[in-house]
Design an enzyme around this catalytic site. Structure first.
Site, PDB file in Angstrom:
ATOM      1  N   TYR A 166       1.010  -1.154   0.033  1.00 48.72           N
ATOM      2  CA  TYR A 166       0.050   0.007   0.182  1.00 48.72           C
ATOM      3  C   TYR A 166       0.742   1.218   0.046  1.00 48.72           C
ATOM      4  O   TYR A 166       0.386   2.422  -0.495  1.00 48.72           O
ATOM      5  CB  TYR A 166      -1.006   0.210   1.227  1.00 48.72           C
ATOM      6  CG  TYR A 166      -2.009   0.804   1.033  1.00 48.72           C
ATOM      7  CD1 TYR A 166      -3.145   0.456  -0.060  1.00 48.72           C
ATOM      8  CD2 TYR A 166      -2.652   1.964   1.914  1.00 48.72           C
ATOM      9  CE1 TYR A 166      -4.167   1.559  -0.341  1.00 48.72           C
ATOM     10  CE2 TYR A 166      -3.690   2.554   1.779  1.00 48.72           C
ATOM     11  CZ  TYR A 166      -4.479   2.375   0.553  1.00 48.72           C
ATOM     12  OH  TYR A 166      -5.520   2.965   0.274  1.00 48.72           O
ATOM     13  N   LYS A 173      -3.164   8.587   2.430  1.00 49.89           N
ATOM     14  CA  LYS A 173      -4.401   8.430   3.409  1.00 49.89           C
ATOM     15  C   LYS A 173      -4.156   8.729   5.001  1.00 49.89           C
ATOM     16  O   LYS A 173      -5.265   9.295   5.357  1.00 49.89           O
ATOM     17  CB  LYS A 173      -4.882   6.885   3.516  1.00 49.89           C
ATOM     18  CG  LYS A 173      -5.211   6.335   2.018  1.00 49.89           C
ATOM     19  CD  LYS A 173      -6.836   7.230   1.511  1.00 49.89           C
ATOM     20  CE  LYS A 173      -6.955   6.500   0.396  1.00 49.89           C
ATOM     21  NZ  LYS A 173      -8.269   7.319  -0.251  1.00 49.89           N
TER      22      LYS A 173
END
Length: 271
Positions: A166, A173
């Site tokens: 990720y 995020k």
């Protein structure tokens, strides 16, 4: 309503409310699931798209819920955003809510080592599109919310924990979640609520761009408290709560909708 693979209960929770949805990619995207629920509850929606390819996907979906305001928007271009909000103001006058589902990181950085694969230019691009876009949208949308309103954005657990592959998106995020709290603080006195939904892994275009994305689905199901996939109905229902008057007094929150994956330590098989 366009075929979506899930059924949204109808009602009138959003009747008379007007909102802007940014980031629908196709019928499987989380933004579309949320938009479908809002439309089923009586909301009037405007949609954005980026480029002709996405327009061919977004326009039929938007029209299926009665939307007539379907506008191109590039969140990295101030002139494009000026044009978008000018059109929204011209058509709607005011806004009641915003759904922000915009994120990007270069695919070659969504695999392997975060330290080795991340470049300055790609990192800044990811932060610009995935984080600053929400700050910019919030500033512009707030001007069209004289009587208050609600905004949501979408995040993932990779903001809180190191998730394989990720990488840059996880850092972005994390920035998005922090931005959500600061935006909520600044817009609170204007009766504007700002929250984030942290959805579990779902079958979307975004997941397809991550190396090992399918494994995230199976692992998320296996390690979740409910031993279930994250449901679109659950995410859309959370969005409805936050964007409707049911969500009064809730702001600055990151709400996890992931069948309890986020709160687990060891799975049963690890004992």
């Amino acid at each position: 309503m366009a075929e979506s693979g899930w059924n949204m209960p109808k009602g009138e929770l959003m009747k008379g409310k007007k909102g802007l949805v940014l980031g629908v990619a196709n019928a499987n995207s989380i933004a579309w699931g949320i938009a479908s629920q809002l439309a089923a509850q009586g909301a009037e929606l405007a949609f954005t798209y980026l480029g002709e390819g996405l327009e061919r996907r977004v326009r039929p979906l938007a029209e299926s819920v009665g939307a007539t305001l379907i506008v191109p928007a590039d969140v990295t271009d101030d002139a494009s955003m000026d044009a978008l909000f000018a059109e929204v103001e011209k058509t709607f006058g005011t806004l009641d809510f915003v759904v922000h589902s915009v994120a990007f990181a270069n695919k070659n950085e969504l695999q392997g080592s975060f330290v080795d694969n991340t470049t300055r230019d790609s990192f800044l691009l990811a932060m610009n599109i995935s984080v600053f876009s929400f700050v910019d949208v919030a500033k512009r949308a707030a001007r069209l919310m004289p009587d208050g309103g609600s905004m949501i954005t979408l995040t993932y657990l990779g903001s809180e924990r190191a998730i394989p592959n990720y990488n840059t998106m996880g850092v972005a995020k994390a920035g998005l979640e922090a931005a959500t709290r600061y935006i909520a603080r600044d817009l609170g006195p204007k009766n504007i609520r700002v929250n984030a939904i942290s959805a579990g892994a779902m079958r979307t275009l975004s997941l397809a761009g991550i190396s090992g994305g399918r494994g995230m689905l199976s692992k998320g199901r296996e390690m979740s408290a409910m031993k279930q996939d994250t449901s679109m109905e659950g995410v859309a229902g959370c969005a409805l709560w936050l964007l409707s008057d049911l969500g009064l007094s809730t702001t600055g929150e990151v709400v996890h909708v992931d069948a309890g994956f986020h709160m687990m330590g060891l799975s049963d098989g690890d004992e």
